[in-house]
Scaffold this motif. Sequence first.
Motif, PDB file in Angstrom:
ATOM      1  N   GLU A 179       0.957  -1.086  -0.120  1.00 62.07           N
ATOM      2  CA  GLU A 179       0.235   0.202   0.095  1.00 62.07           C
ATOM      3  C   GLU A 179       1.231   1.095  -0.529  1.00 62.07           C
ATOM      4  N   HIS A 180       0.657   2.482  -1.006  1.00 62.61           N
ATOM      5  CA  HIS A 180       1.239   3.349  -0.725  1.00 62.61           C
ATOM      6  C   HIS A 180       0.395   4.315  -1.613  1.00 62.61           C
ATOM      7  N   CYS A 181       1.359   6.122  -1.046  1.00 62.35           N
ATOM      8  CA  CYS A 181       0.230   6.994  -2.116  1.00 62.35           C
ATOM      9  C   CYS A 181       0.366   7.247  -3.395  1.00 62.35           C
ATOM     10  N   GLU A 182      -0.571   7.169  -4.036  1.00 60.16           N
ATOM     11  CA  GLU A 182      -0.818   7.309  -5.622  1.00 60.16           C
ATOM     12  C   GLU A 182      -1.639   7.923  -5.568  1.00 60.16           C
ATOM     13  N   SER A 183      -1.311   8.513  -7.238  1.00 55.24           N
ATOM     14  CA  SER A 183      -2.541   9.980  -7.658  1.00 55.24           C
ATOM     15  C   SER A 183      -2.872   9.331  -9.194  1.00 55.24           C
ATOM     16  N   THR A 184      -3.395   9.801  -9.939  1.00 54.53           N
ATOM     17  CA  THR A 184      -3.699   8.978 -11.431  1.00 54.53           C
ATOM     18  C   THR A 184      -2.104   9.862 -11.999  1.00 54.53           C
ATOM     19  N   ASN A 185      -2.094  10.293 -11.920  1.00 56.65           N
ATOM     20  CA  ASN A 185      -1.163  10.905 -13.317  1.00 56.65           C
ATOM     21  C   ASN A 185       0.112  11.258 -11.501  1.00 56.65           C
ATOM     22  N   LEU A 186       0.518  10.547 -11.489  1.00 61.00           N
ATOM     23  CA  LEU A 186       1.961  10.635 -10.410  1.00 61.00           C
ATOM     24  C   LEU A 186       3.233  11.013 -10.942  1.00 61.00           C
ATOM     25  N   THR A 187       2.899  10.252 -12.274  1.00 60.21           N
ATOM     26  CA  THR A 187       4.748  10.427 -12.518  1.00 60.21           C
ATOM     27  C   THR A 187       4.969  11.833 -13.250  1.00 60.21           C
ATOM     28  N   LYS A 188       3.755  12.470 -13.510  1.00 57.78           N
ATOM     29  CA  LYS A 188       3.661  13.773 -14.889  1.00 57.78           C
ATOM     30  C   LYS A 188       4.518  14.942 -12.832  1.00 57.78           C
ATOM     31  N   TRP A 189       2.715  15.000 -12.242  1.00 53.41           N
ATOM     32  CA  TRP A 189       2.970  15.819 -11.001  1.00 53.41           C
ATOM     33  C   TRP A 189       4.533  15.635 -10.396  1.00 53.41           C
ATOM     34  N   LEU A 190       5.521  14.065 -10.257  1.00 60.79           N
ATOM     35  CA  LEU A 190       6.374  14.561  -9.687  1.00 60.79           C
ATOM     36  C   LEU A 190       7.358  14.507 -10.673  1.00 60.79           C
ATOM     37  N   ALA A 191       7.897  15.179 -11.912  1.00 52.03           N
ATOM     38  CA  ALA A 191       8.554  15.214 -12.962  1.00 52.03           C
ATOM     39  C   ALA A 191       8.635  17.274 -12.371  1.00 52.03           C
ATOM     40  N   ILE A 192       7.091  17.893 -12.288  1.00 50.97           N
ATOM     41  CA  ILE A 192       7.234  19.052 -12.139  1.00 50.97           C
ATOM     42  C   ILE A 192       8.319  19.538 -10.540  1.00 50.97           C
ATOM     43  N   VAL A 193       7.474  18.743  -9.858  1.00 49.36           N
ATOM     44  CA  VAL A 193       8.169  19.172  -8.838  1.00 49.36           C
ATOM     45  C   VAL A 193       9.898  18.958  -8.695  1.00 49.36           C
ATOM     46  N   TYR A 194       9.827  17.558  -9.564  1.00 51.64           N
ATOM     47  CA  TYR A 194      11.861  17.716  -9.132  1.00 51.64           C
ATOM     48  C   TYR A 194      11.967  18.418 -10.171  1.00 51.64           C
ATOM     49  N   GLY A 195      11.536  19.001 -11.548  1.00 50.98           N
ATOM     50  CA  GLY A 195      12.022  19.367 -12.641  1.00 50.98           C
ATOM     51  C   GLY A 195      12.380  21.192 -11.484  1.00 50.98           C
ATOM     52  N   TYR A 196      11.275  21.573 -10.792  1.00 48.69           N
ATOM     53  CA  TYR A 196      11.311  22.627 -10.098  1.00 48.69           C
ATOM     54  C   TYR A 196      12.251  23.073  -9.233  1.00 48.69           C
TER      55      TYR A 196
END
Length: 721
Positions: free
Chosen positions: A523-540
Amino acid sequence: FYITLYCDIHANNTIGSTSNTDLVLFKPNNIAHSIFQLSFTATTPVLDDEKKYPNFFRMVTSDNTVNQAVVKILQNYKWRRVGTLTQDVQRISEVPLTVVTLSADVMVAVTESLSTDPCINVKKLKDMDVTIIIGLFDENSASKVFCCAYSLNMFGGRYQWILPGGYQGSWWEEANSSNCASNNLLTAMEGYITVDFTHLSNRQIKGISGRTPEEYDETYNRELLQRGLVASKFHGFAYDGVWVMVKALTRVIESVRHRERYDIHRNFTVSSKEIGQMVLDSMKEICFEGVTGQVMFRNGERMGTIKLSQFQEGREVKIGQYNAEAEELELNHLIKFQGMQPPKDRAHSQRWDVSVPLYIILLSTTGLAMLMALFFLFFHIKHHNHWVMKKSSPSMNYLIILGTMLACTSVFLYGLDGSLVTDKVFVTLCPIRTYILSVGYTTTFGALFAKTWRVWTIVKNKEIIEKIIKDDQLWIIVGGMLLIDLCLLTCWQMVDPLRRTVEEFSQETAPGGEDVNTRHFLEHCESTNLTKWLAIVYGYKGLLMFLGCFLALRTRHAHIHLLDDSKYTRLSMYHVTVMSIIGASGCFLTQYNPNVQLFIMALVVISCCTCTLCLVFLPKLVKIRDNPNQVDPTSWLQCDLHKEDSETSSSSSSLNQGRSLESLQTENQQTLTFLPILHHAYMPAIGGMSASCSSLLKSPDVPSAQQRHMPPSHRVMVTGL
């Protein structure tokens, strides 16, 4: 009036039938109010509706009672997930619907109806990981089903079959229409449980007929042999049914005679409606001991006993019974399972959770890091007026401490999984721990970035002496970073919120035996477009780290006396950047191993926090220990430069003078070393000190200007600023 006992009657206008010997009812509209029906073979649940069939009674227990016994077995062994395999016959196909409605906590995972090839249906049950199977089919279909079960390895300790009773003798030999050998069928059939109504009572007491069930059975079998007839499993119910009619009619006759005897009118009459009500009341009050057990009715239904048997070594053995009146299940010691324990209704689910010892170790280490942060906070507050603290942007130091404590708190939150908290709490923690870790990182790195940016600005701008960079500007930089961070996280949570997700993996056979399978889940925390949101946060954040390292490299040779912690600030930024890259990569690669992932995440956070705190505050602690005086020993060079407030807490107000003062101090010290005499009257001309500060340069070996006068031609001026 009539009480009718129907058997072997067939008509085109029937509403339901169970078998060739079942009761057949005419449509209710054609039945008079004074006619009552008593059946000894009808088991279909269709006739359970008392409002639709108010005058219907049955001697045999309904299929609903059988289903109650099945549900009791499921509840007794905590089987909450079952599958059904039914035959396309009305009596049988109605039963699964009743099983579902009787117990809300029993889930029918899959319902299969037998087709031309039963192996297709049996394989679907196996594909759905169904281990508790309720089979509802006759003997002919049973042989085919168990042949398929043998070929698909759906027998043994992992599976439990529950079948309807009533199979005759060695049915697998007589009804074997499959290609399997009898030994294979016996292997697959071993351990199945049958649920059926009790044909004769086990209580050997004399009932209303004056015979025990055993005596009645001997008489019945003797009559069969004499007449050459075939036995029916319903014969005991027919026998007790006759006694029910006798008891009911006897009570009605007694009631009529009692009313006739004590009625004041000579001409006593009883209407058909009254007689019908008397019969109905008498039927409801029936209660006696028959050869099939205690006979009584509840809403027209027989409250009987359900027999439970298990197929063991080629024969059926009674393992218990279900009392419909008391709704109690009784099991004896004869029941046997082929495994070490009763089979599970599904593969054993095992959570990949965080190891408690590891969590405690990481929690203790994180606690030590937080204690270190609190110690440096107390140290900073205690010595906030010291010149060392004033020269290092105190407000940024406070932000560094706050950021490290928030980051350490996230380690505690990330270690809480489903084994330690409820699902509801876990869902709440998903966004909270993301916010805390991100804000803590941005606060710490933002403060380091702002301090580095100020040094870079001084180095780049040669006219910085005329410009003042205050701590307020640094606050704007950190505040802007936090604002962007919060906006990104809030948009993420509003558009595509983080939620609890359970990911199941393929089954694994436990080393302890083949009868126990384990299915791991995570069990973990996940959203539908998790990869995209992480890419935005990591990019910033990656852009910020790149700019911070760029500024640190450009200022690596700079040394500013009033910003003497710039070197340690650069080292902290390098360390945070490298560890952040390692942490992000490691957590991504170990997302299916929570222990390794938490260890890497905690290691990165604790390393960044402790190294940053030590690099920023330990040099200050050493300097304050070596120089306990709160006044800067180099402040004598600044006496007449500007009339700045000496008690300001911000070091930025002295930045414009710092660079010039360092050069002045160095050259003056070199000049004073070689010149025997330096008159203080010329110091103001080069930005030096006033007469009030002249005492700082006095030496016992060098006379002052008042003691010795030097000719103007020999006067020396210190240049180089």
